[in-house]
Scaffold this motif. Structure first.
Motif, PDB file in Angstrom:
ATOM      1  N   GLU A 283       0.853  -1.504   0.320  1.00  0.00           N
ATOM      2  CA  GLU A 283       0.137  -0.146   0.032  1.00  0.00           C
ATOM      3  C   GLU A 283       1.062   0.870   0.106  1.00  0.00           C
ATOM      4  O   GLU A 283       2.236   0.838   0.621  1.00  0.00           O
ATOM      5  CB  GLU A 283      -1.288  -0.261   1.134  1.00  0.00           C
ATOM      6  N   CYS A 284       0.440   1.881  -0.502  1.00  0.00           N
ATOM      7  CA  CYS A 284       1.108   3.739  -0.766  1.00  0.00           C
ATOM      8  C   CYS A 284       1.045   4.154   0.979  1.00  0.00           C
ATOM      9  O   CYS A 284       0.256   4.694   0.873  1.00  0.00           O
ATOM     10  CB  CYS A 284       0.481   4.238  -1.468  1.00  0.00           C
ATOM     11  N   ALA A 285       1.603   4.156   0.954  1.00  0.00           N
ATOM     12  CA  ALA A 285       1.524   4.625   2.707  1.00  0.00           C
ATOM     13  C   ALA A 285       2.205   6.126   3.090  1.00  0.00           C
ATOM     14  O   ALA A 285       1.617   6.317   4.346  1.00  0.00           O
ATOM     15  CB  ALA A 285       2.959   3.572   4.055  1.00  0.00           C
ATOM     16  N   GLN A 286       3.001   6.872   1.948  1.00  0.00           N
ATOM     17  CA  GLN A 286       3.342   7.922   2.788  1.00  0.00           C
ATOM     18  C   GLN A 286       3.525   8.902   0.828  1.00  0.00           C
ATOM     19  O   GLN A 286       4.786   7.876   0.535  1.00  0.00           O
ATOM     20  CB  GLN A 286       4.641   8.160   3.327  1.00  0.00           C
ATOM     21  N   THR A 287       3.229  10.167   0.713  1.00  0.00           N
ATOM     22  CA  THR A 287       3.157  10.340   0.077  1.00  0.00           C
ATOM     23  C   THR A 287       4.109  11.944   0.020  1.00  0.00           C
ATOM     24  O   THR A 287       3.969  12.326   1.723  1.00  0.00           O
ATOM     25  CB  THR A 287       1.975  11.111  -1.165  1.00  0.00           C
ATOM     26  N   ILE A 288       5.459  12.297  -0.697  1.00  0.00           N
ATOM     27  CA  ILE A 288       5.970  13.585  -0.166  1.00  0.00           C
ATOM     28  C   ILE A 288       6.296  14.280  -1.276  1.00  0.00           C
ATOM     29  O   ILE A 288       6.452  13.986  -3.164  1.00  0.00           O
ATOM     30  CB  ILE A 288       7.519  12.958   0.220  1.00  0.00           C
ATOM     31  N   ARG A 289       6.062  15.451  -1.544  1.00  0.00           N
ATOM     32  CA  ARG A 289       5.801  15.878  -2.423  1.00  0.00           C
ATOM     33  C   ARG A 289       7.071  16.846  -2.617  1.00  0.00           C
ATOM     34  O   ARG A 289       7.742  17.101  -1.793  1.00  0.00           O
ATOM     35  CB  ARG A 289       4.864  17.358  -2.188  1.00  0.00           C
ATOM     36  N   LEU A 290       7.767  17.390  -4.172  1.00  0.00           N
ATOM     37  CA  LEU A 290       8.629  18.132  -4.197  1.00  0.00           C
ATOM     38  C   LEU A 290       8.206  19.073  -5.143  1.00  0.00           C
ATOM     39  O   LEU A 290       7.653  19.277  -5.527  1.00  0.00           O
ATOM     40  CB  LEU A 290       9.442  17.304  -4.358  1.00  0.00           C
ATOM     41  N   PRO A 291       8.901  20.297  -5.145  1.00  0.00           N
ATOM     42  CA  PRO A 291       8.979  21.348  -5.974  1.00  0.00           C
ATOM     43  C   PRO A 291       9.173  21.700  -6.938  1.00  0.00           C
ATOM     44  O   PRO A 291       9.792  22.510  -7.410  1.00  0.00           O
ATOM     45  CB  PRO A 291       9.721  22.907  -5.046  1.00  0.00           C
TER      46      PRO A 291
ATOM     47  N   ALA B 277      16.024  22.731  11.844  1.00  0.00           N
ATOM     48  CA  ALA B 277      14.777  23.637  11.494  1.00  0.00           C
ATOM     49  C   ALA B 277      14.409  24.878  10.144  1.00  0.00           C
ATOM     50  O   ALA B 277      13.792  24.709   9.619  1.00  0.00           O
ATOM     51  CB  ALA B 277      14.604  24.049  12.467  1.00  0.00           C
ATOM     52  N   GLU B 278      16.260  25.531   9.835  1.00  0.00           N
ATOM     53  CA  GLU B 278      16.348  26.918   8.675  1.00  0.00           C
ATOM     54  C   GLU B 278      16.146  25.415   7.430  1.00  0.00           C
ATOM     55  O   GLU B 278      15.251  26.193   6.820  1.00  0.00           O
ATOM     56  CB  GLU B 278      16.995  27.194   9.178  1.00  0.00           C
ATOM     57  N   GLU B 279      16.611  24.651   7.564  1.00  0.00           N
ATOM     58  CA  GLU B 279      16.161  23.574   6.372  1.00  0.00           C
ATOM     59  C   GLU B 279      15.344  23.739   6.172  1.00  0.00           C
ATOM     60  O   GLU B 279      15.032  23.441   4.665  1.00  0.00           O
ATOM     61  CB  GLU B 279      17.607  22.681   6.111  1.00  0.00           C
ATOM     62  N   ILE B 280      14.836  22.659   6.840  1.00  0.00           N
ATOM     63  CA  ILE B 280      13.448  22.142   6.377  1.00  0.00           C
ATOM     64  C   ILE B 280      12.369  23.161   5.918  1.00  0.00           C
ATOM     65  O   ILE B 280      11.294  23.455   5.482  1.00  0.00           O
ATOM     66  CB  ILE B 280      12.412  21.758   7.294  1.00  0.00           C
ATOM     67  N   GLN B 281      12.289  24.653   7.015  1.00  0.00           N
ATOM     68  CA  GLN B 281      11.741  25.808   6.647  1.00  0.00           C
ATOM     69  C   GLN B 281      11.647  26.411   5.615  1.00  0.00           C
ATOM     70  O   GLN B 281      10.425  26.739   4.516  1.00  0.00           O
ATOM     71  CB  GLN B 281      12.088  26.252   7.449  1.00  0.00           C
ATOM     72  N   ALA B 282      13.172  26.075   4.767  1.00  0.00           N
ATOM     73  CA  ALA B 282      13.477  26.347   3.880  1.00  0.00           C
ATOM     74  C   ALA B 282      12.670  25.549   2.799  1.00  0.00           C
ATOM     75  O   ALA B 282      12.432  25.706   1.347  1.00  0.00           O
ATOM     76  CB  ALA B 282      14.787  26.620   3.049  1.00  0.00           C
ATOM     77  N   PHE B 283      12.065  24.561   2.996  1.00  0.00           N
ATOM     78  CA  PHE B 283      12.416  23.125   1.793  1.00  0.00           C
ATOM     79  C   PHE B 283      10.513  23.588   1.859  1.00  0.00           C
ATOM     80  O   PHE B 283       9.870  23.548   0.497  1.00  0.00           O
ATOM     81  CB  PHE B 283      12.624  21.957   2.337  1.00  0.00           C
ATOM     82  N   GLU B 284       9.598  23.807   2.820  1.00  0.00           N
ATOM     83  CA  GLU B 284       8.557  24.129   2.920  1.00  0.00           C
ATOM     84  C   GLU B 284       7.884  25.788   2.053  1.00  0.00           C
ATOM     85  O   GLU B 284       7.580  25.476   1.336  1.00  0.00           O
ATOM     86  CB  GLU B 284       8.158  24.147   4.423  1.00  0.00           C
ATOM     87  N   ASN B 285       8.836  26.325   2.645  1.00  0.00           N
ATOM     88  CA  ASN B 285       8.837  27.670   1.334  1.00  0.00           C
ATOM     89  C   ASN B 285       8.528  26.976  -0.074  1.00  0.00           C
ATOM     90  O   ASN B 285       8.075  27.535  -0.822  1.00  0.00           O
ATOM     91  CB  ASN B 285      10.002  28.484   2.208  1.00  0.00           C
ATOM     92  N   GLU B 286       9.727  26.777  -0.673  1.00  0.00           N
ATOM     93  CA  GLU B 286       9.911  26.314  -1.698  1.00  0.00           C
ATOM     94  C   GLU B 286       8.866  25.687  -2.006  1.00  0.00           C
ATOM     95  O   GLU B 286       8.545  25.716  -3.106  1.00  0.00           O
ATOM     96  CB  GLU B 286      11.319  25.341  -2.340  1.00  0.00           C
ATOM     97  N   LEU B 287       8.783  24.845  -1.585  1.00  0.00           N
ATOM     98  CA  LEU B 287       7.165  23.949  -1.847  1.00  0.00           C
ATOM     99  C   LEU B 287       5.831  24.338  -2.282  1.00  0.00           C
ATOM    100  O   LEU B 287       5.449  24.308  -2.525  1.00  0.00           O
ATOM    101  CB  LEU B 287       6.909  22.948  -0.632  1.00  0.00           C
ATOM    102  N   SER B 288       5.751  25.285  -0.907  1.00  0.00           N
ATOM    103  CA  SER B 288       4.584  26.311  -1.281  1.00  0.00           C
ATOM    104  C   SER B 288       4.574  27.340  -2.263  1.00  0.00           C
ATOM    105  O   SER B 288       3.915  27.629  -2.773  1.00  0.00           O
ATOM    106  CB  SER B 288       4.626  26.917   0.000  1.00  0.00           C
TER     107      SER B 288
END
Length: 651
Positions: free
Chosen positions: A119-127, A164-175
């Motif tokens: 089963e597809c257990a997790q989906t991770i989107r990329l920018p 935390a900074e790298e994760i936030q940068a990834f989320e900003n890029e994704l958004s």
């Protein structure tokens, strides 16, 4: 050192099985080839588009991914063990976790998907639109390369998690990414109907769930993260207003293109389902097939069909000529005085929701042609003058729809429960898969004596596990070679007695249903027609015994069997046979409630009494006219009311 030749198009993937000295190659010719010492040992077929990636699971199994948006698990013997769907566009890469059969995939839908226990257990989107490649490391970290030129590593380990900074940068890029709804899996979007940010206050029901909102005139997409317990913005949706279906392209779903792919939530706590739809399709048939495929309650039929209609308003199907559409075949009727027969392509059969089986045709499932409604025969009722297009019916009605992968999967599952002396070998299972492929027109091969003999073995299983074998029989018997073998002089007595055994009123409804459908499908060939007409009295006497159950599908199959007998009896004008069928119709009409079964009984009745005054008198003496009058007032489906009126005109 060596050149291997055999593929007919570009080769996208190569994998080695060093222990066996084997090599696998995947190609744009839609095949996978197994090589040994420079020779092609086996070709694997099943994918409907280019094979893009391969991954080794064990010494005996491997995975493949394809542009058809599926992942397949194979045994090196050639057997496809499972098909996985989840991506909504091309899948470019697949990689396996060490020491287990879980795996990850990436593709053209901006996603990395993690599969656990099938089963597809997790989906991770990329920018980035295209996620070209993935690789699982020995420590279970996942490395991904995408079209934006960046390599990203994802981990379960808290010690290796980014700052935390790298994760936030990834989320900003994704958004800030732009999502094209035609290449994502967001379905079709009407921005005016979307809620605001308050919609994000409610938690999601599963990891990877997507939710769309409207904020300051923009459509934004959010994804639920179970691990973090929050909605994460994955981008702004572009092209969500102002365009039409005709100008905004198609949605790819499970390897095929559609005008729409809706997300259907049947209940709050359960999973959501994807419903693909083309504007040329019939919404009721699409809704019915959707419920059948996902094993959902038929009570949702009206609700799902209405959802489709409401969300596709204003979209016109392809220009066709519905004036002469036949509600039984979807094809054009012959019009006296016209210069030629209609060139309308074959369309859906209202009885099965699929095209009639035509021996030697490329496929036994024919997609509905634009605008024709196989349930109501839309177009046939648009002129002021009503015309009887229902009967006398000329051809037998068959049950053609199937999911061969699911049937074979169930067969293998139940094979494990069979007694040792009845168990099918691995070779037997491969043989049955080839038979199913040959008889469902997915291969050019013809059924062999060995395949038919193996099917005989399978359908003699105990009653509690035999139903997938009966389903293979139901599909296979449409092929002239199989039909002749089962219905010919040598084996016909054994064959009929076997099927009648399953029509015990105390038997399993699944066996009753499939035995009736197999009998219906026997009518496609001359050998089957001859046998069933010779054994008519015994067959109909036993078949009517299953009328007392409440299974509507059994009732539809029983009505179809009666209709097929009516078609044959109309041609030979056998009054004794007509009397028996009229008696069956009268008896079944008393208990059946499903309107599709009623419709088929009405068509059978009309076919039996057409051009036969004696049959009309027999029907009257049985009181059939008073039984069917109540259906004149039925509003939906319209075909029941129309057909009932034509029958009453003859009575």
């Amino acid at each position: 050192m060596m050149t291997l030749q055999g593929h007919t198009a570009a080769i996208w993937a190569v994998k080695i099985l060093p222990e066996q000295g084997l090599m696998l190659t995947g190609s744009a010719d839609k095949t996978i080839k197994l090589w040994k010492a420079g020779r092609c040992e086996r070709t694997f077929t099943g994918h409907e588009d280019c094979v893009r990636g391969l991954a080794i699971l064990s010494e005996m199994e491997f995975l493949s991914c394809s542009n058809d948006a599926s992942v397949r698990r194979w045994h090196i013997s050639g057997e496809c063990l499972h098909v996985y769907y989840g991506h909504t566009n091309y899948i470019y890469s697949v990689s396996v976790f060490p020491h287990c059969k879980d795996f990850v995939t990436t593709g053209e839908d901006r996603s990395l998907r993690i599969w656990k226990q099938g089963e597809c257990a997790q989906t991770i989107r990329l920018p980035a639109q295209s996620v070209w490649c993935c690789c699982v490391l020995d420590n279970d970290d996942i490395v991904v390369g995408a079209s934006d030129g960046i390599i990203r590593v994802f981990t379960k380990s808290l010690e290796r998690t980014a700052s935390a900074e790298e994760i936030q940068a990834f989320e900003n890029e994704l958004s800030q990414a732009s999502i094209d709804p035609k290449t994502g899996d967001l379905g079709d979007i009407n921005a005016d109907d979307l809620p605001g940010k308050e919609h994000l206050k409610d938690p999601g029901t599963r990891d990877g769930q997507t939710r769309l909102i409207k904020d300051n005139g923009k459509v934004e997409a959010y994804q639920w993260s179970v691990s973090e317990g929050r909605w994460i913005k994955i981008g702004d949706v572009v092209g969500s207003s102002g365009g039409t279906q005709q100008t905004s392209g198609k949605v790819l779903f499970e390897g095929k293109e559609y005008d729409y792919v809706f997300t259907i939530d049947v209940n709050e706590s359960g999973p959501s389902y994807k419903l693909p739809y083309n504007i040329s399709d019939d919404p009721w048939l699409t809704a019915y097939n959707f419920l059948q495929k996902n094993d959902l309650n038929p009570m949702f039929l009206d609700q799902v069909a209405k959802f489709i209609i409401d969300n596709t308003k204003g979209q016109a199907p392809l220009n066709t000529n519905p004036e002469f559409s036949d509600p039984f075949t979807g094809a054009g009727r012959y019009v006296p005085g016209s210069s030629s027969l209609s060139n309308t392509a074959p369309a859906a059969d209202p009885f099965t929701g699929a095209g009639r089986y035509v021996p030697g045709s490329a496929s036994n499932v024919v997609a509905p042609v634009g605008g024709y409604d196989p349930y109501t025969g839309i177009g046939a009722y648009q002129s002021a003058k009503a015309e009887n297009i229902y009967f006398p019916k000329k051809d037998a009605v068959t049950f053609d729809q199937a999911n061969p992968t699911q049937i074979l999967g169930k067969l293998k599952e139940l094979n494990g429960n069979a007694a040792e002396e009845q168990k099918l070998t691995e070779d037997d299972l491969i043989i049955l898969e080839k038979l199913l492929s040959a008889t469902c027109n997915t291969s050019a091969e013809m059924p062999t004596a060995q395949q038919i003999q193996t099917l005989w073995k399978a359908i003699n299983w105990p009653e509690d596990i035999v139903f997938p074998a009966l389903d293979i029989l139901r599909l296979s018997v449409r092929h002239p070679i199989v039909n002749e073998n089962f219905c010919g002089e040598k084996a016909h007595v054994q064959f009929i007695h076997l099927l009648l055994k399953f029509l015990n009123p105390q038997g399993k409804p699944a066996n009753q249903l499939l035995a009736l459908r197999a009998l219906c499908n026997c009518f496609v060939s001359q050998a089957g027609q001859k046998l069933l007409m010779e054994q008519r009295d015994e067959i109909m006497t036993q078949a009517i015994e299953v009328k007392s159950g409440n299974n509507k599908n059994v009732h539809i199959a029983l009505a179809t069997l009666t209709l097929n007998y009516a078609v044959c009896l109309h041609k030979v004008n056998n009054i004794e046979g007509k009397a028996q069928c009229l008696s069956v119709i009268s008896t079944v009409m008393e208990v059946v409630k499903d309107l599709e079964a009623v419709f088929r009984l009405l068509v059978a009745l009309g076919t039996l009494i057409s051009d036969d005054k004696n049959a009309v008198q027999l029907a009257k003496s049985l009181g059939v006219d008073s039984q069917i009058k109540k259906y004149v007032s039925v509003s939906e489906p319209a075909k029941v009311k129309e057909c009932c009126r034509f029958v009453l005109n003859l009575l």
